[in-house]
Motif scaffolding. Structure first.
Motif, PDB file in Angstrom:
ATOM      1  N   GLY A  66       0.835  -1.190   0.000  1.00 25.20           N
ATOM      2  CA  GLY A  66       0.000   0.000   0.000  1.00 25.20           C
ATOM      3  C   GLY A  66       0.869   1.238   0.000  1.00 25.20           C
ATOM      4  N   TYR A  67       0.264   2.374  -0.404  1.00 26.76           N
ATOM      5  CA  TYR A  67       0.931   3.677  -0.323  1.00 26.76           C
ATOM      6  C   TYR A  67       2.212   3.730  -1.164  1.00 26.76           C
ATOM      7  N   GLY A  68       2.212   2.953  -2.267  1.00 32.26           N
ATOM      8  CA  GLY A  68       3.351   2.929  -3.170  1.00 32.26           C
ATOM      9  C   GLY A  68       4.399   1.891  -2.840  1.00 32.26           C
ATOM     10  N   PHE A  69       4.183   1.104  -1.779  1.00 35.57           N
ATOM     11  CA  PHE A  69       5.179   0.134  -1.319  1.00 35.57           C
ATOM     12  C   PHE A  69       4.620  -1.286  -1.380  1.00 35.57           C
ATOM     13  N   ASP A  70       5.528  -2.267  -1.388  1.00 36.03           N
ATOM     14  CA  ASP A  70       5.149  -3.677  -1.422  1.00 36.03           C
ATOM     15  C   ASP A  70       6.205  -4.470  -0.654  1.00 36.03           C
ATOM     16  N   ALA A  71       5.755  -5.437   0.132  1.00 38.00           N
ATOM     17  CA  ALA A  71       6.693  -6.256   0.908  1.00 38.00           C
ATOM     18  C   ALA A  71       7.709  -6.951   0.016  1.00 38.00           C
ATOM     19  N   ASP A  73       9.288  -5.814  -2.411  1.00 34.35           N
ATOM     20  CA  ASP A  73      10.401  -4.949  -2.791  1.00 34.35           C
ATOM     21  C   ASP A  73      11.625  -5.203  -1.908  1.00 34.35           C
ATOM     22  N   GLY A  74      11.368  -5.707  -0.694  1.00 35.55           N
ATOM     23  CA  GLY A  74      12.473  -6.054   0.197  1.00 35.55           C
ATOM     24  C   GLY A  74      13.214  -4.866   0.778  1.00 35.55           C
ATOM     25  N   ASP A  75      12.628  -3.681   0.712  1.00 30.39           N
ATOM     26  CA  ASP A  75      13.267  -2.471   1.233  1.00 30.39           C
ATOM     27  C   ASP A  75      12.758  -2.217   2.649  1.00 30.39           C
ATOM     28  N   ALA A  76      13.630  -2.368   3.637  1.00 24.88           N
ATOM     29  CA  ALA A  76      13.213  -2.279   5.041  1.00 24.88           C
ATOM     30  C   ALA A  76      12.597  -0.918   5.369  1.00 24.88           C
ATOM     31  N   ASP A  77      13.183   0.155   4.861  1.00 27.62           N
ATOM     32  CA  ASP A  77      12.646   1.489   5.130  1.00 27.62           C
ATOM     33  C   ASP A  77      11.227   1.625   4.595  1.00 27.62           C
ATOM     34  N   GLN A  78      11.008   1.117   3.386  1.00 28.05           N
ATOM     35  CA  GLN A  78       9.686   1.225   2.779  1.00 28.05           C
ATOM     36  C   GLN A  78       8.663   0.335   3.481  1.00 28.05           C
ATOM     37  N   ILE A  79       9.061  -0.861   3.880  1.00 28.55           N
ATOM     38  CA  ILE A  79       8.145  -1.768   4.592  1.00 28.55           C
ATOM     39  C   ILE A  79       7.772  -1.162   5.939  1.00 28.55           C
ATOM     40  N   ASP A  80       8.739  -0.547   6.607  1.00 26.60           N
ATOM     41  CA  ASP A  80       8.506   0.156   7.862  1.00 26.60           C
ATOM     42  C   ASP A  80       7.473   1.266   7.651  1.00 26.60           C
ATOM     43  N   GLU A  81       7.677   2.089   6.627  1.00 29.11           N
ATOM     44  CA  GLU A  81       6.761   3.201   6.348  1.00 29.11           C
ATOM     45  C   GLU A  81       5.381   2.690   5.948  1.00 29.11           C
ATOM     46  N   MET A  82       5.344   1.613   5.166  1.00 28.23           N
ATOM     47  CA  MET A  82       4.078   1.007   4.750  1.00 28.23           C
ATOM     48  C   MET A  82       3.253   0.576   5.960  1.00 28.23           C
ATOM     49  N   ALA A  83       3.902  -0.103   6.908  1.00 31.72           N
ATOM     50  CA  ALA A  83       3.196  -0.562   8.106  1.00 31.72           C
ATOM     51  C   ALA A  83       2.670   0.609   8.917  1.00 31.72           C
ATOM     52  N   MET A 274      -2.578  -4.267  -2.302  1.00 28.42           N
ATOM     53  CA  MET A 274      -1.330  -4.146  -3.045  1.00 28.42           C
ATOM     54  C   MET A 274      -0.880  -2.681  -3.030  1.00 28.42           C
ATOM     55  N   ARG A 275       0.229  -2.397  -3.702  1.00 27.91           N
ATOM     56  CA  ARG A 275       0.902  -1.111  -3.521  1.00 27.91           C
ATOM     57  C   ARG A 275       0.040   0.096  -3.879  1.00 27.91           C
ATOM     58  N   SER A 276      -0.994  -0.086  -4.701  1.00 29.98           N
ATOM     59  CA  SER A 276      -1.810   1.051  -5.132  1.00 29.98           C
ATOM     60  C   SER A 276      -2.807   1.528  -4.075  1.00 29.98           C
ATOM     61  N   LYS A 277      -2.972   0.776  -3.002  1.00 27.05           N
ATOM     62  CA  LYS A 277      -3.870   1.257  -1.946  1.00 27.05           C
ATOM     63  C   LYS A 277      -3.394   2.613  -1.433  1.00 27.05           C
ATOM     64  N   GLY A 278      -4.327   3.552  -1.329  1.00 31.17           N
ATOM     65  CA  GLY A 278      -3.970   4.871  -0.834  1.00 31.17           C
ATOM     66  C   GLY A 278      -3.312   5.764  -1.863  1.00 31.17           C
ATOM     67  N   MET A 279      -3.245   5.293  -3.117  1.00 31.58           N
ATOM     68  CA  MET A 279      -2.607   6.036  -4.200  1.00 31.58           C
ATOM     69  C   MET A 279      -3.645   6.396  -5.268  1.00 31.58           C
ATOM     70  N   PRO A 280      -3.323   7.352  -6.140  1.00 37.38           N
ATOM     71  CA  PRO A 280      -4.254   7.679  -7.226  1.00 37.38           C
ATOM     72  C   PRO A 280      -4.488   6.478  -8.146  1.00 37.38           C
ATOM     73  N   GLU A 281      -5.657   6.428  -8.764  1.00 39.74           N
ATOM     74  CA  GLU A 281      -5.949   5.346  -9.697  1.00 39.74           C
ATOM     75  C   GLU A 281      -5.060   5.461 -10.939  1.00 39.74           C
TER      76      GLU A 281
END
Length: 381
Positions: A66-71, A73-83, A274-281
């Protein structure tokens, strides 16, 4: 940490309803009860929340991103922000970061990223491996080239890389080696979940699966001479059933059927987001595949539903409107059952000693604030 008291609230603890109650907490719940029994203590911060309803924080055991991120991707900073965004926007105070069918190397990377994110963000309490041990017949939006038969060695590898966070695995129980695979999962406190599966009722009766991934979706369906995965899940009392309550994955009539058959004590609301949640269509991505998001639906080019853009706070409200569930029932399906099934002993209910994970609702049952480990976050639009 400052001790906070929320008073004059209607409280659904997950066990009972308190009409005019209070809850005292720091990062843990220190007391909860009727206002008649409330006695002020020195140094506590008291907030009158009359007209508000307090419920346990939501637990989502199936969310990819969600919010442009996906688990993946394996990016710890992004997964942290996503949660964190799932908490501040949706009221999710406990998350199982969910993977999908991909190469072993990509899943390895996801496990490392989730482990690092979980070390700094306590909202992340587990991993849900959705695949790669699934059926090609019901692959849904999962890429077929990476599908494998059940493999215990890979589970050991991913469990080690994740720091022991794997709590739930979606697999196809009809595949070769499934009985030994299930035995290994159960011996290591990992819940075996049937999903993306073409299993018959007869095959399911040989299986030890106790959970079904997104009931109705991507599985052998209910037929008059073959109950399939869906029928098995409906018939067996030990099966916990995930439901995606967005009105698209499952029409309300079928949601009501599941609710009538299983009852609130065996249903778990999930987003499968998925990553598009919370993002523009518009155009997005899932597992290297192009996804198109329009009218609150995420689909591949061929029209296959590809996860959701559902927010958990909406799933919670939808459960009440689509299934005629009570608020008490919705709390059970959004917090209590998940904590019970996955032995999350500090989660799921508002009881003394549990983590102070609390959602505050207004009179319309809209989320207005979330307390995660006792820290308040006003809901972000």
């Amino acid at each position: 940490m400052t001790v906070t008291v929320l008073k004059h609230a209607t409280i659904y603890t997950g066990l009972e309803r308190i009409e005019d109650g209070y809850i005292r907490f720091d990062d843990k719940i220190l007391a909860v009860g009727d206002m008649f029994d409330y006695k002020a203590q020195a140094g506590e911060q008291v907030v009158d929340v009359q007209g508000k309803t307090l419920i346990p924080g939501f637990i989502d055991v199936h969310a990819h991103g969600g919010y442009g991120f996906d688990a993946m991707d394996g990016d710890a900073d992004q997964i942290d922000e996503m949660a964190t965004k799932m908490m501040t926007h949706e009221g999710v105070t406990t998350l199982f970061a969910t993977t999908m069918t991909q190469s072993t190397e990509n899943i390895d990377k996801a496990m490392r990223g989730v482990k690092q994110a979980a070390e700094r963000n306590r909202i992340i309490q587990g991993v849900h491996l959705e695949g790669p041990f699934i059926s090609k017949v019901f692959k849904g939006a999962q890429p077929e080239e990476y599908i494998k038969n059940p493999n215990i060695d890979l589970v050991k590898q991913w469990q080690e890389l994740s720091g022991g966070l794997v709590k739930l695995i979606t697999y196809a129980p009809e595949d070769e080696g499934s009985r030994e695979f299930e035995d290994y999962l159960l011996a290591h406190n990992i819940v075996p979940s049937v999903g993306h599966s073409n299993a018959t009722r007869e095959q399911m009766l040989q299986s030890k699966a106790t959970h079904v991934t997104h009931l109705y979706n991507a599985q052998r369906g209910l037929r008059h001479r073959e109950p399939g995965v869906t029928g098995h899940a409906m018939l067996e009392d030990n099966m916990y059933c995930e439901l995606i309550c967005d009105g698209f994955h499952i029409v309300p009539d079928m949601l009501r059927l599941a609710f009538d058959q299983k009852g609130p004590e065996r249903i778990e609301l999930v987003t499968d987001s998925m990553r598009s949640k919370g993002m523009p269509e518009g155009k997005s991505e899932l597992g290297g595949q192009t996804v198109y998001v329009k009218d609150k639906q995420a689909r591949l080019a061929d029209g296959t539903l590809a996860g959701s853009v559902l927010m958990y706070k909406d799933a919670f409200k939808n459960a009440m409107s689509f299934m005629d569930a009570s608020l008490f029932d919705a709390v059970e399906m959004s917090s209590v059952n998940q904590a019970r099934e996955f032995n999350l002993t500090s989660k799921g209910t508002l009881e003394v000693g549990k983590d102070a994970d609390i959602n505050m609702l207004d009179r319309n049952h809209d989320l207005v604030a979330t307390y995660s480990y006792g820290v308040k976050h006003d809901t972000e639009d």
